[in-house]
Scaffold this motif. Structure first.
Motif, PDB file in Angstrom:
ATOM      1  N   ARG A   1      -2.694   0.904  -1.838  1.00  0.00           N
ATOM      2  CA  ARG A   1      -1.835   0.129  -0.946  1.00  0.00           C
ATOM      3  C   ARG A   1      -0.552  -0.278  -1.645  1.00  0.00           C
ATOM      4  O   ARG A   1      -0.427  -0.166  -2.865  1.00  0.00           O
ATOM      5  CB  ARG A   1      -2.570  -1.101  -0.437  1.00  0.00           C
ATOM      6  N   THR A   2       0.371  -0.772  -0.828  1.00  0.00           N
ATOM      7  CA  THR A   2       1.618  -1.306  -1.362  1.00  0.00           C
ATOM      8  C   THR A   2       1.313  -2.602  -2.115  1.00  0.00           C
ATOM      9  O   THR A   2       0.542  -3.438  -1.639  1.00  0.00           O
ATOM     10  CB  THR A   2       2.605  -1.592  -0.208  1.00  0.00           C
TER      11      THR A   2
ATOM     12  N   THR B   1       1.749  -6.310  -3.558  1.00  0.00           N
ATOM     13  CA  THR B   1       2.307  -7.572  -3.089  1.00  0.00           C
ATOM     14  C   THR B   1       2.745  -8.388  -4.300  1.00  0.00           C
ATOM     15  O   THR B   1       2.412  -8.039  -5.448  1.00  0.00           O
ATOM     16  CB  THR B   1       1.265  -8.383  -2.302  1.00  0.00           C
ATOM     17  N   ARG B   2       3.448  -9.454  -4.059  1.00  0.00           N
ATOM     18  CA  ARG B   2       3.885 -10.328  -5.158  1.00  0.00           C
ATOM     19  C   ARG B   2       2.690 -10.805  -5.973  1.00  0.00           C
ATOM     20  O   ARG B   2       2.767 -10.946  -7.192  1.00  0.00           O
ATOM     21  CB  ARG B   2       4.702 -11.506  -4.595  1.00  0.00           C
TER      22      ARG B   2
ATOM     23  N   ASP C   1       0.195  -9.174  -6.826  1.00  0.00           N
ATOM     24  CA  ASP C   1      -0.219  -8.107  -7.743  1.00  0.00           C
ATOM     25  C   ASP C   1       0.697  -7.976  -8.957  1.00  0.00           C
ATOM     26  O   ASP C   1       0.358  -7.263  -9.908  1.00  0.00           O
ATOM     27  CB  ASP C   1      -0.209  -6.751  -7.016  1.00  0.00           C
TER      28      ASP C   1
ATOM     29  N   GLU D   1      10.539  -4.348  -3.154  1.00  0.00           N
ATOM     30  CA  GLU D   1       9.869  -4.735  -1.911  1.00  0.00           C
ATOM     31  C   GLU D   1      10.817  -4.674  -0.705  1.00  0.00           C
ATOM     32  O   GLU D   1      10.412  -4.298   0.393  1.00  0.00           O
ATOM     33  CB  GLU D   1       9.313  -6.149  -2.085  1.00  0.00           C
TER      34      GLU D   1
ATOM     35  N   GLU E   1       8.679   1.992  -3.258  1.00  0.00           N
ATOM     36  CA  GLU E   1       7.355   1.422  -3.052  1.00  0.00           C
ATOM     37  C   GLU E   1       6.660   1.264  -4.396  1.00  0.00           C
ATOM     38  O   GLU E   1       6.591   2.219  -5.167  1.00  0.00           O
ATOM     39  CB  GLU E   1       6.485   2.336  -2.188  1.00  0.00           C
TER      40      GLU E   1
END
Length: 151
Positions: free
Chosen positions: A4-5, A7-8, A10, A44, A50
């Motif tokens: 998945r993409t 997120t902050r 991560d 982002e 990505e």
């Protein structure tokens, strides 16, 4: 595994993967600085970038990452090319096929987007990584050059 993409949330885990290829760095030991925050926000916000993560679906831990950048161009019939950067699998999880899975998912994502080519660079000292990419079907086709700019 979940691809998945990022997120902050991560970001510390991604930075831990990038910090050291030879050992596991714990994400809670990573200090995210302002420049890294800004860079992640820019990735982002950009539809051509990505940061992707491979996550263990049992505990949610980030096991791998890579960045995909889609580059428009006039060659290849005007189709974009996907540039793969920052490919990492957590040191204690290498050798089990996760890197191949991560790269296969990235290539599939590029295909879905209509890219005509997937390209990457790898440091000349990383012979094992070169063998890995060749096993996945990547060919050594060009010599790369870099010019480091002073901060």
């Amino acid at each position: 595994m979940v691809f998945r993409t990022a997120t902050r949330a991560d970001l510390p885990a991604v930075l831990a993967l990038l910090a050291d290829e030879e050992r596991v760095v714990q994400p809670d030991a990573v200090v995210v600085d302002e420049a890294q925050e800004h860079a992640f926000a820019a990735i982002e916000a950009d539809a051509r970038n990505e940061m992707m993560v491979l996550v263990d679906d049992t505990d949610g831990g980030v096991l791998g990452c890579l960045q995909l950048t889609y580059v428009p161009g006039l060659g290849r019939g005007g189709r974009e090319r996907a540039l793969v950067e920052a490919v990492r699998i957590r040191a204690d999880r290498r050798g089990g096929g996760l890197g191949a899975e991560l790269m296969e998912l990235a290539v599939a994502r590029a295909r879905e987007r209509g890219c005509g080519l997937v390209q990457l660079t790898s440091n000349k000292r990383r012979a094992a990584a070169h063998r890995f990419y060749e096993r996945l079907g990547f060919a050594r086709s060009h010599e790369g050059f870099k010019l480091h700019l002073a901060p």
